[in-house]
Scaffold this active site. Structure first.
Site, PDB file in Angstrom:
ATOM      1  N   GLU A  31     -18.026 -14.777 -26.207  1.00  0.00           N
ATOM      2  CA  GLU A  31     -17.213 -14.578 -25.012  1.00  0.00           C
ATOM      3  C   GLU A  31     -17.170 -13.087 -24.712  1.00  0.00           C
ATOM      4  O   GLU A  31     -17.252 -12.260 -25.618  1.00  0.00           O
ATOM      5  CB  GLU A  31     -15.789 -15.110 -25.255  1.00  0.00           C
ATOM      6  CG  GLU A  31     -14.863 -14.960 -24.061  1.00  0.00           C
ATOM      7  CD  GLU A  31     -13.506 -15.628 -24.264  1.00  0.00           C
ATOM      8  OE1 GLU A  31     -12.685 -15.572 -23.329  1.00  0.00           O
ATOM      9  OE2 GLU A  31     -13.262 -16.195 -25.346  1.00  0.00           O
ATOM     10  N   ASN A  76     -11.335 -18.128 -22.356  1.00  0.00           N
ATOM     11  CA  ASN A  76     -10.346 -17.824 -21.330  1.00  0.00           C
ATOM     12  C   ASN A  76     -10.909 -16.932 -20.230  1.00  0.00           C
ATOM     13  O   ASN A  76     -10.515 -17.027 -19.070  1.00  0.00           O
ATOM     14  CB  ASN A  76      -9.119 -17.147 -21.966  1.00  0.00           C
ATOM     15  CG  ASN A  76      -8.395 -18.064 -22.928  1.00  0.00           C
ATOM     16  OD1 ASN A  76      -8.643 -19.266 -22.988  1.00  0.00           O
ATOM     17  ND2 ASN A  76      -7.474 -17.508 -23.699  1.00  0.00           N
ATOM     18  N   ASN A 177     -12.617 -24.238 -18.998  1.00  0.00           N
ATOM     19  CA  ASN A 177     -12.169 -23.955 -20.362  1.00  0.00           C
ATOM     20  C   ASN A 177     -10.653 -24.110 -20.464  1.00  0.00           C
ATOM     21  O   ASN A 177      -9.919 -23.502 -19.682  1.00  0.00           O
ATOM     22  CB  ASN A 177     -12.549 -22.517 -20.737  1.00  0.00           C
ATOM     23  CG  ASN A 177     -11.941 -22.092 -22.069  1.00  0.00           C
ATOM     24  OD1 ASN A 177     -12.391 -22.523 -23.127  1.00  0.00           O
ATOM     25  ND2 ASN A 177     -10.897 -21.271 -22.018  1.00  0.00           N
ATOM     26  N   GLU A 178     -10.201 -24.904 -21.417  1.00  0.00           N
ATOM     27  CA  GLU A 178      -8.765 -25.021 -21.758  1.00  0.00           C
ATOM     28  C   GLU A 178      -7.875 -25.083 -20.523  1.00  0.00           C
ATOM     29  O   GLU A 178      -6.859 -24.391 -20.446  1.00  0.00           O
ATOM     30  CB  GLU A 178      -8.350 -23.860 -22.677  1.00  0.00           C
ATOM     31  CG  GLU A 178      -9.007 -23.923 -24.032  1.00  0.00           C
ATOM     32  CD  GLU A 178      -8.502 -22.881 -25.032  1.00  0.00           C
ATOM     33  OE1 GLU A 178      -7.665 -22.026 -24.669  1.00  0.00           O
ATOM     34  OE2 GLU A 178      -8.956 -22.916 -26.189  1.00  0.00           O
ATOM     35  N   TYR A 249      -7.842 -23.978 -34.253  1.00  0.00           N
ATOM     36  CA  TYR A 249      -7.879 -22.856 -35.201  1.00  0.00           C
ATOM     37  C   TYR A 249      -6.783 -23.069 -36.241  1.00  0.00           C
ATOM     38  O   TYR A 249      -5.724 -23.610 -35.928  1.00  0.00           O
ATOM     39  CB  TYR A 249      -7.630 -21.526 -34.484  1.00  0.00           C
ATOM     40  CG  TYR A 249      -8.650 -21.201 -33.419  1.00  0.00           C
ATOM     41  CD1 TYR A 249      -9.871 -20.610 -33.754  1.00  0.00           C
ATOM     42  CD2 TYR A 249      -8.399 -21.481 -32.079  1.00  0.00           C
ATOM     43  CE1 TYR A 249     -10.807 -20.311 -32.775  1.00  0.00           C
ATOM     44  CE2 TYR A 249      -9.334 -21.183 -31.092  1.00  0.00           C
ATOM     45  CZ  TYR A 249     -10.537 -20.598 -31.443  1.00  0.00           C
ATOM     46  OH  TYR A 249     -11.469 -20.298 -30.477  1.00  0.00           O
ATOM     47  N   GLU A 297     -14.754 -24.995 -29.949  1.00  0.00           N
ATOM     48  CA  GLU A 297     -14.083 -23.830 -30.549  1.00  0.00           C
ATOM     49  C   GLU A 297     -13.420 -24.300 -31.834  1.00  0.00           C
ATOM     50  O   GLU A 297     -12.571 -25.190 -31.801  1.00  0.00           O
ATOM     51  CB  GLU A 297     -13.010 -23.226 -29.617  1.00  0.00           C
ATOM     52  CG  GLU A 297     -13.570 -22.445 -28.442  1.00  0.00           C
ATOM     53  CD  GLU A 297     -12.495 -21.699 -27.661  1.00  0.00           C
ATOM     54  OE1 GLU A 297     -11.503 -21.247 -28.279  1.00  0.00           O
ATOM     55  OE2 GLU A 297     -12.648 -21.569 -26.431  1.00  0.00           O
ATOM     56  N   GLN A 354     -15.796 -17.017 -33.146  1.00  0.00           N
ATOM     57  CA  GLN A 354     -16.997 -16.741 -32.355  1.00  0.00           C
ATOM     58  C   GLN A 354     -18.107 -16.257 -33.289  1.00  0.00           C
ATOM     59  O   GLN A 354     -18.013 -16.501 -34.482  1.00  0.00           O
ATOM     60  CB  GLN A 354     -16.647 -15.746 -31.264  1.00  0.00           C
ATOM     61  CG  GLN A 354     -15.698 -16.354 -30.235  1.00  0.00           C
ATOM     62  CD  GLN A 354     -15.453 -15.469 -29.018  1.00  0.00           C
ATOM     63  OE1 GLN A 354     -16.157 -14.495 -28.761  1.00  0.00           O
ATOM     64  NE2 GLN A 354     -14.421 -15.793 -28.267  1.00  0.00           N
TER      65      GLN A 354
END
Length: 505
Positions: A31, A76, A177-178, A249, A297, A354
């Site tokens: 990202e 993001n 994304n999200e 996460y 992710e 990442q």
């Protein structure tokens, strides 16, 4: 004198097949965040920089991992990104923008074409995300035309004028994304996102019917709208998307190692719950199609959160999310990989988030060294040797209870059979903090196979880390295991991650 061991059993059979493993499960993510791009993959002034400004030392480490696909450009960041800012030249005239997700200045020196060039150098495909935050159908179809259409149209000819005669042929695309997250620029309700994603998918498939699309799932399993979001968005996207995304996460703020190592069980529950929701929508729609999962992710992330609060806004590529990983983090990463392999029938794509500097297996110094973090190793061995068919091991293991989990098996395995190579690979975490695990593994289905390698990642210090020029956590190949009378005996040291590789004699 042999240390007191704990005993477990396992049966491994060629017939107990889960599925062929999609290599994309070993994917990663870059990202425009922190030093992932600038100072990570791209640093024109670095001693190892190639003609395009890419760090060759980083390229070499990524190639070692055999990463098959890399998600880009966010994250993001993509929810307020104008892709047109990052193409064409001269590069010094590209606009500098306020990047709102991470509150930095984006110079746009690296964009779509540069990233495609880099991905080719590391032998990876690109998984491209489109902006469904501040933008929508129009920008998405234009970007796809720019990337994949052969020529003779405005956007494809613009690509050619930028020096790319042949299309990029990017085949995997994320629909935003999200979008369930209130932190997201252009955050949507499930209904708003579902409608927009479905219409964007329709337009994109008209441009290129060969692409695969990922619909946004929940940002994590603790979201208050979790599952309701999946069910409502899939009402709209089920027939047009190929995958739904999962993000998760884990951290160890409580400094409770036994509980931390059990967190892969939460990941297992997350995967199974999303599968159940997908299958509910399938049944409700009387659909013949099976929705697969893109765990695009996943990682350990908590070390850097306090220091990130002190970053000066609107700087260029400041150090952000630079978790320095411990030995115990590597063990959980190993178990997270095992969890996805045990669900390889539905988890077809996954991206460790990442790849460089930002919560990453590879770290760099600007102008200086690149090195392997502790989590590099389970990722490396699983990616390189975890290709083939995932087998479902029948496990009998002693268990423990922790703060958040009950009946946590000390033995956490994944098994991969590569018929072409006549190779059987057993990955295993021993979660026991004090005792080795002696595991009797029935391998009678693999007659004539013998141990060629037993790699162990172990350390007396749960908090040991790797720094530039200081590798405190690295694997060795002195693991104890042997085959006798159709049985493989594996000794997994206390608090360790292991890989046993067997081949036909």
């Amino acid at each position: 004198m042999v240390k007191e061991t704990v005993n477990a059993k396992m049966v491994v059979d060629k017939e107990f097949q889960i599925s062929e493993i999609d290599p994309r499960v070993y994917g990663s993510f870059i990202e425009h965040l922190g030093r992932a791009v600038y100072g990570g993959i791209f640093e024109p002034d670095h001693p190892t920089a190639d003609e395009n400004g890419f760090r060759q030392d980083v390229i070499d480490l990524v190639k070692e991992l055999q990463v098959p696909i890399v998600r880009y450009p966010g994250g993001n960041m993509v929810s307020a990104y104008n892709w047109e800012d990052g193409v064409g030249g001269p590069k010094e005239e590209r606009p500098k923008r306020l990047e709102l997700a991470w509150r930095v200045t984006e110079t746009n020196q690296v964009g779509t074409n540069e990233f495609v060039d880099w991905a080719k150098k590391v032998n990876a495909d690109v998984m491209m995300a489109v902006n469904l935050g501040t933008r929508g159908i129009d920008a998405a179809r234009n970007l796809l035309e720019y990337c994949n259409h052969p020529g003779g149209t405005y956007w494809s000819d613009l690509r050619k004028s930028h020096g790319y005669e042949d299309p990029h042929n990017i085949k995997t695309w994320c629909l935003g994304n999200e979008m369930d997250g209130p932190w997201q620029i252009g955050h949507k309700t499930a209904y708003e996102y579902g409608r927009l994603a479905a219409e964007t998918a329709k337009a994109m498939r008209l441009v290129d019917p060969t692409i695969e699309l990922v619909s946004c799932g929940s940002s994590n399993s603790q979201m208050p709208t979790f599952l309701q979001w999946e069910a409502e968005t899939l009402e709209h996207t089920y027939e047009v998307a190929d995958y739904i995304s999962l993000h998760q996460y884990y951290g160890n703020k409580a400094e409770d190692t036994a509980n931390f190592l059990a967190k892969s069980m939460d990941m297992e529950n997350f995967i199974e719950t999303v599968i159940a929701t997908c299958d509910y929508i399938k049944a409700k729609k009387r659909s013949k199609k099976k929705m697969n999962l893109s765990f695009d992710e996943w990682n350990v992330w908590f070390h850097s959160k306090e220091q990130d609060k002190k970053i000066e806004p609107w700087t260029v590529a400041p150090p952000q999310l630079e978790d320095v990983y411990t030995f115990e983090d590597a063990l959980l990463v190993g178990s997270m990989l095992h969890t996805m392999l045990r669900h390889s029938d539905r988890v077809k794509v996954a991206c460790m988030a990442q790849l460089v500097n930002v919560i990453a297996p590879i770290m760099t110094e600007n102008g200086g060294a690149a090195w392997k973090q502790t989590i590099f190793y389970p990722y490396y061995y699983t990616s390189v040797y975890g290709r083939g068919v995932a087998l479902n091991p029948v496990v009998s293991s002693p268990k423990y209870d922790s703060q958040d989990f009950t009946d946590v098996p000390y033995l956490d395995p994944a098994v991969v059979y590569n018929e072409a190579k006549e190779e059987l690979v057993i990955f295993a975490t021993n979660r026991h903090l004090e005792k080795p695990l002696e595991v009797d593994i029935d391998v009678r289905a693999f007659e004539g196979y013998d141990v060629v390698e037993h790699v162990v990642l172990e350390n007396e210090d749960a908090k040991a880390v790797n720094l530039a020029g200081q590798e405190n956590v690295k694997p060795h190949s002195n693991g104890e295991s042997y085959v006798e009378d159709g049985k493989l005996v594996g000794i997994f040291p206390k608090f360790s991650w292991n890989m046993i590789r067997l081949q036909k004699k």
